[in-house]
Design an enzyme around this catalytic site. Sequence first.
Site, PDB file in Angstrom:
ATOM      1  CD  GLU A 466      33.118 -20.486 -12.822  1.00  0.00           C
ATOM      2  OE1 GLU A 466      31.948 -20.850 -12.654  1.00  0.00           O
ATOM      3  OE2 GLU A 466      34.108 -21.250 -12.684  1.00  0.00           O
ATOM      4  CD  GLU A 534      31.269 -23.413 -17.358  1.00  0.00           C
ATOM      5  OE1 GLU A 534      30.683 -23.966 -16.391  1.00  0.00           O
ATOM      6  OE2 GLU A 534      32.413 -22.937 -17.274  1.00  0.00           O
TER       7      GLU A 534
END
Length: 626
Positions: A466, A534
């Site tokens: 991220e 994820e």
Amino acid sequence: MNAKMTWLDDPEVFGVNKLAAHSDHLFYPSKEEMLKKESSLMQSLNGVWQFAYANNAKERPIDFYKPEYDASGFGSIEVPSHIELNHHDKIHYINTMYPWEGHIYRRPVKEDTPEGIGLFSEASYNPVGAYRTTFDLAPGLRNKPITICFEGVEQAMYVWLNGAFIGYGEDSFTPSEFDLTPFIKEQGNVLCVEVHKRSCAAFLEDQDFFRFFGIFRNVTLYAKPELHVEDFYVKPELAEDQRSGSFGVEMKLSGKVVKGTVKIYLRDQKGKELLAAQMPASEKVIFAPVTLEDITPWSHETPYLYEFLIEVYNEANVLVELVPYLVGFRRIEIKNNMMLLNGKRLRLLGVNRHEWSAKTGRVITKEEMVWDIGCMLRNGINAVRTSHYPNQIPWYTLCDEAGLYVMAEVNMETHGSWQKMGAVEPSWNLPGSDKKWLAAVLDRAKTNFEVFKNHPSILFWSLGNESYAEENIAAMHDYYKAVDCSRLVHYEGVHHNRAYEDRISDVESRMYARPAEIIAYLENQPKKPFILCEYMHDMGNSLGGMKDYMELFDRFEMYQGGFIWDFIDQGLMVNDEVTGAQVIRYGGDFDDRPSDYEFSGNGIVFATREEKPAMQEVKYYYERYK
């Protein structure tokens, strides 16, 4: 203010006098010590150190590194541990934002602005831990070059020995090593370490976790024999026939390399010798690849490891060093837009894993690692992502032995720089394309590679988490492609910036994409195999929709699985103020603001290492789709 304090603000200063990163091998002076796995060339400095805490750099004990300093007013602290769990500073959990948001305005130093100067070095709140210990050299380390290894220090540290400045280091989750030889004595050494909770490295370490600081991994002294293997890179290659291959080695030596001999051996688990070779010692030794037959490939189902051994002899032909290592042969590649391991479709039945203990935070023991491995194996898990930083060194060896596929992630997340209040808003983002941050992120990628490059369990290098996607992350990708053709490169953030779609990741990786979104991708002429780095966010009564994801394996060969978020709750065991009973507390329970509260508790295992009911769902589907 000490000029060295400004290093805390400067992204271009992330290590001073640090030794080059190298392979994570152990070494022994004799066969007897190697068999016992006890090296007289190593000395642990773990234990109780003297300690003083200050709220900021101005209040710290400035001269504490001098041998004559009176430290009688210091308290004590266990090394390794987190300073916050020793009743100093504040326990603080936060997910996407930087921990100072809402308290102070901060923007980092960048090419076009100097506004980051003084943000950390002159902050009124930037806690400092002053560590001090004394030691005598163990007999086996005397009269030899000495290196000190800090396996993990969060977040920036200055080191002194006997009053002499040794070095500076950032990057909390990879080893920092320094040469102590010019300043060390046989007896009465005074080692001092000053640890700052925040530096400009904090902009790169915005992971979803508790924000601790301190010396939280092992501290070890190493003595180098007269001729020493500084680094080696094994090249076990498996051919397309999955039975033959080749084996070569590159290594770097230090010491008296003008004369001497290096021998290598490769043996199978029955002791059969597949390879024996020797070469004269030199600073760089290359054993060209040798063809091998009847290789047993390494995989989750058959984690077969070969015994590799380096022997180093001095000019008198006396054995001075042995380096043992376990190596595996496996082949990962993409063919027809599908990932193959040893010629077969790869299915990632994975989980993300923070290093965590309810009692000690990210200071975990090998016994806890072994429990985690066993829990994964008995529940059908075959892959693990080291979210979102390099793990302790033993973890990778345990994964080699257990046959767990590893996505080895760089210590980088800059979530709070480009996602604001849930929206993608990269008006300023890091590391971006800013040249002031390029060397720091490349160093993090390089250290991750150099330390763990010999582990067969690592199938992917992951460029962090991220952190959006621009030129600096593309440069990390290019680095991995230049040094390692035996693994794939992963990065999810390209999903937010499609301009870099073909420049960063070998796979299409997303987080929490709905099954319908995955189907839309896979039915629309996909360029790359698809994984979920994820998914199935296991918070509260979750994991009920797993069936929809697992059935995608049956419909699309290019769907290749993913990693559940996540393995273990980040919860801390404390004594309740009212009842005195031991209870688990999560983010927000420590008056920490800003906080994402119980968002720290989303594992398939409780913080106390007990399986949650959701694990039954994991086991049912993962065992079924192996």
